[in-house]
Design a protein around this motif. Sequence first.
Motif, PDB file in Angstrom:
ATOM      1  N   ALA A  70       0.834  -1.203   0.000  1.00 60.91           N
ATOM      2  CA  ALA A  70       0.000   0.000   0.000  1.00 60.91           C
ATOM      3  C   ALA A  70       0.869   1.252   0.000  1.00 60.91           C
ATOM      4  CB  ALA A  70      -0.931  -0.016   1.207  1.00 60.91           C
ATOM      5  N   HIS A  71       1.863   1.264   0.861  1.00 59.85           N
ATOM      6  CA  HIS A  71       2.781   2.415   0.915  1.00 59.85           C
ATOM      7  C   HIS A  71       3.410   2.659  -0.455  1.00 59.85           C
ATOM      8  CE1 HIS A  71       5.780   5.209   2.404  1.00 59.85           C
ATOM      9  NE2 HIS A  71       6.699   4.475   1.797  1.00 59.85           N
ATOM     10  N   ASP A  72       3.909   1.583  -1.079  1.00 59.28           N
ATOM     11  CA  ASP A  72       4.556   1.699  -2.389  1.00 59.28           C
ATOM     12  C   ASP A  72       3.593   2.194  -3.466  1.00 59.28           C
ATOM     13  OD1 ASP A  72       6.824   0.747  -1.139  1.00 59.28           O
ATOM     14  OD2 ASP A  72       6.661  -1.276  -1.993  1.00 59.28           O
ATOM     15  N   ALA A  73       2.304   1.894  -3.297  1.00 60.13           N
ATOM     16  CA  ALA A  73       1.289   2.285  -4.282  1.00 60.13           C
ATOM     17  C   ALA A  73       0.618   3.620  -3.935  1.00 60.13           C
ATOM     18  CB  ALA A  73       0.233   1.191  -4.388  1.00 60.13           C
ATOM     19  N   ASN A  74       1.136   4.299  -2.906  1.00 51.45           N
ATOM     20  CA  ASN A  74       0.548   5.563  -2.443  1.00 51.45           C
ATOM     21  C   ASN A  74      -0.897   5.401  -1.982  1.00 51.45           C
ATOM     22  OD1 ASN A  74       2.871   7.195  -2.870  1.00 51.45           O
ATOM     23  ND2 ASN A  74       2.437   7.118  -5.051  1.00 51.45           N
ATOM     24  N   LEU A  75      -1.170   4.255  -1.344  1.00 50.91           N
ATOM     25  CA  LEU A  75      -2.466   3.999  -0.722  1.00 50.91           C
ATOM     26  C   LEU A  75      -2.246   4.012   0.785  1.00 50.91           C
ATOM     27  CD1 LEU A  75      -5.478   3.080  -1.109  1.00 50.91           C
ATOM     28  CD2 LEU A  75      -4.620   0.730  -0.950  1.00 50.91           C
ATOM     29  N   ASP A  76      -3.180   4.522   1.514  1.00 55.00           N
ATOM     30  CA  ASP A  76      -3.062   4.606   2.969  1.00 55.00           C
ATOM     31  C   ASP A  76      -2.873   3.202   3.561  1.00 55.00           C
ATOM     32  OD1 ASP A  76      -3.319   5.018   5.703  1.00 55.00           O
ATOM     33  OD2 ASP A  76      -5.334   5.862   5.588  1.00 55.00           O
ATOM     34  N   PRO A  77      -1.708   2.915   4.162  1.00 56.77           N
ATOM     35  CA  PRO A  77      -1.458   1.596   4.751  1.00 56.77           C
ATOM     36  C   PRO A  77      -2.458   1.215   5.840  1.00 56.77           C
ATOM     37  CG  PRO A  77       0.606   2.768   4.510  1.00 56.77           C
ATOM     38  CD  PRO A  77      -0.500   3.756   4.225  1.00 56.77           C
ATOM     39  N   ASP A  78      -2.965   2.209   6.587  1.00 58.10           N
ATOM     40  CA  ASP A  78      -3.962   1.911   7.611  1.00 58.10           C
ATOM     41  C   ASP A  78      -5.251   1.393   6.976  1.00 58.10           C
ATOM     42  OD1 ASP A  78      -2.245   2.678   9.668  1.00 58.10           O
ATOM     43  OD2 ASP A  78      -3.025   4.730   9.732  1.00 58.10           O
ATOM     44  N   PHE A  79      -5.650   2.021   5.873  1.00 56.61           N
ATOM     45  CA  PHE A  79      -6.830   1.549   5.150  1.00 56.61           C
ATOM     46  C   PHE A  79      -6.599   0.129   4.644  1.00 56.61           C
ATOM     47  CE2 PHE A  79      -8.704   0.668   1.020  1.00 56.61           C
ATOM     48  CZ  PHE A  79     -10.048   0.670   1.358  1.00 56.61           C
ATOM     49  N   ALA A  80      -5.441  -0.119   4.055  1.00 58.43           N
ATOM     50  CA  ALA A  80      -5.130  -1.452   3.525  1.00 58.43           C
ATOM     51  C   ALA A  80      -5.170  -2.496   4.636  1.00 58.43           C
ATOM     52  CB  ALA A  80      -3.761  -1.442   2.843  1.00 58.43           C
ATOM     53  N   GLU A  81      -4.652  -2.146   5.804  1.00 60.27           N
ATOM     54  CA  GLU A  81      -4.664  -3.081   6.933  1.00 60.27           C
ATOM     55  C   GLU A  81      -6.093  -3.358   7.397  1.00 60.27           C
ATOM     56  OE1 GLU A  81      -2.892  -3.671  11.442  1.00 60.27           O
ATOM     57  OE2 GLU A  81      -2.013  -2.137  10.154  1.00 60.27           O
ATOM     58  N   LYS A  82      -6.907  -2.322   7.487  1.00 53.75           N
ATOM     59  CA  LYS A  82      -8.307  -2.515   7.880  1.00 53.75           C
ATOM     60  C   LYS A  82      -9.021  -3.437   6.891  1.00 53.75           C
ATOM     61  CE  LYS A  82      -8.708   1.975  10.092  1.00 53.75           C
ATOM     62  NZ  LYS A  82      -9.201   3.345   9.938  1.00 53.75           N
ATOM     63  N   PHE A  83      -8.768  -3.216   5.617  1.00 55.54           N
ATOM     64  CA  PHE A  83      -9.395  -4.044   4.584  1.00 55.54           C
ATOM     65  C   PHE A  83      -8.948  -5.499   4.724  1.00 55.54           C
ATOM     66  CE2 PHE A  83      -9.214  -5.997   0.367  1.00 55.54           C
ATOM     67  CZ  PHE A  83     -10.556  -5.957   0.027  1.00 55.54           C
ATOM     68  N   LEU A  84      -7.642  -5.716   4.880  1.00 57.49           N
ATOM     69  CA  LEU A  84      -7.142  -7.082   5.010  1.00 57.49           C
ATOM     70  C   LEU A  84      -7.662  -7.736   6.284  1.00 57.49           C
ATOM     71  CD1 LEU A  84      -5.495  -9.358   3.770  1.00 57.49           C
ATOM     72  CD2 LEU A  84      -3.514  -8.505   5.027  1.00 57.49           C
ATOM     73  N   ASN A  85      -7.731  -6.993   7.377  1.00 63.73           N
ATOM     74  CA  ASN A  85      -8.269  -7.560   8.611  1.00 63.73           C
ATOM     75  C   ASN A  85      -9.715  -8.007   8.427  1.00 63.73           C
ATOM     76  OD1 ASN A  85      -6.066  -7.520  10.396  1.00 63.73           O
ATOM     77  ND2 ASN A  85      -6.367  -5.355  10.819  1.00 63.73           N
ATOM     78  N   PHE A  86     -10.495  -7.234   7.691  1.00 69.95           N
ATOM     79  CA  PHE A  86     -11.876  -7.622   7.397  1.00 69.95           C
ATOM     80  C   PHE A  86     -11.898  -8.935   6.609  1.00 69.95           C
ATOM     81  CE2 PHE A  86     -15.412  -7.693   4.403  1.00 69.95           C
ATOM     82  CZ  PHE A  86     -16.484  -7.691   5.282  1.00 69.95           C
ATOM     83  N   VAL A  87     -11.072  -9.020   5.587  1.00 69.99           N
ATOM     84  CA  VAL A  87     -11.006 -10.231   4.757  1.00 69.99           C
ATOM     85  C   VAL A  87     -10.548 -11.428   5.602  1.00 69.99           C
ATOM     86  CG1 VAL A  87      -9.832 -11.320   2.788  1.00 69.99           C
ATOM     87  CG2 VAL A  87     -10.688  -8.977   2.592  1.00 69.99           C
ATOM     88  N   ILE A  88      -9.535 -11.228   6.417  1.00 71.07           N
ATOM     89  CA  ILE A  88      -9.017 -12.311   7.258  1.00 71.07           C
ATOM     90  C   ILE A  88     -10.108 -12.822   8.202  1.00 71.07           C
ATOM     91  CG2 ILE A  88      -7.440 -12.837   9.171  1.00 71.07           C
ATOM     92  CD1 ILE A  88      -5.354 -11.033   7.725  1.00 71.07           C
ATOM     93  N   ARG A  89     -10.848 -11.909   8.831  1.00 68.30           N
ATOM     94  CA  ARG A  89     -11.924 -12.335   9.732  1.00 68.30           C
ATOM     95  C   ARG A  89     -12.955 -13.185   8.993  1.00 68.30           C
ATOM     96  NH1 ARG A  89     -11.482  -7.050  11.442  1.00 68.30           N
ATOM     97  NH2 ARG A  89     -13.427  -6.481  10.388  1.00 68.30           N
ATOM     98  N   GLU A  90     -13.269 -12.800   7.784  1.00 65.11           N
ATOM     99  CA  GLU A  90     -14.243 -13.555   6.991  1.00 65.11           C
ATOM    100  C   GLU A  90     -13.681 -14.924   6.612  1.00 65.11           C
ATOM    101  OE1 GLU A  90     -18.042 -13.981   5.231  1.00 65.11           O
ATOM    102  OE2 GLU A  90     -17.236 -12.700   6.797  1.00 65.11           O
ATOM    103  N   VAL A  91     -12.426 -14.980   6.230  1.00 61.43           N
ATOM    104  CA  VAL A  91     -11.784 -16.258   5.894  1.00 61.43           C
ATOM    105  C   VAL A  91     -11.789 -17.184   7.111  1.00 61.43           C
ATOM    106  CG1 VAL A  91      -9.571 -17.346   5.309  1.00 61.43           C
ATOM    107  CG2 VAL A  91     -10.371 -15.361   4.002  1.00 61.43           C
ATOM    108  N   ILE A  92     -11.431 -16.665   8.271  1.00 60.88           N
ATOM    109  CA  ILE A  92     -11.413 -17.482   9.484  1.00 60.88           C
ATOM    110  C   ILE A  92     -12.815 -17.995   9.791  1.00 60.88           C
ATOM    111  CG2 ILE A  92     -11.058 -17.423  11.998  1.00 60.88           C
ATOM    112  CD1 ILE A  92      -8.683 -15.490  11.414  1.00 60.88           C
TER     113      ILE A  92
END
Length: 106
Positions: A70-92
Amino acid sequence: MNDATPMDAARAQLAEYRASIDNIDAALIHMLAERFRCTKAVGVLKAQHDLPPADPARESQQIARLRQLAHDANLDPDFAEKFLNFVIREVIRHHEAIASGADAET
């Protein structure tokens, strides 16, 4: 003679942006569907071998990796982490359902 007003030009540009956004949204949905097809297979494999639904070490690695991407792509890393955490919770949640014998919807 061109009768287009600045507002007409703005509306045309807005329509172009929205068409691109719609295409990106469709691609995201298809990519998420493919990701969940893969994670469902992981959940089945974990259940077959009595492995836990969650893997905190893997999740931490993925979060760090995604934050850097996210940092490398100029996307907010906090947003990317929140998104991934949502996906991870759903996968679990899916993995827990698979392990209990109840297949999760994908």
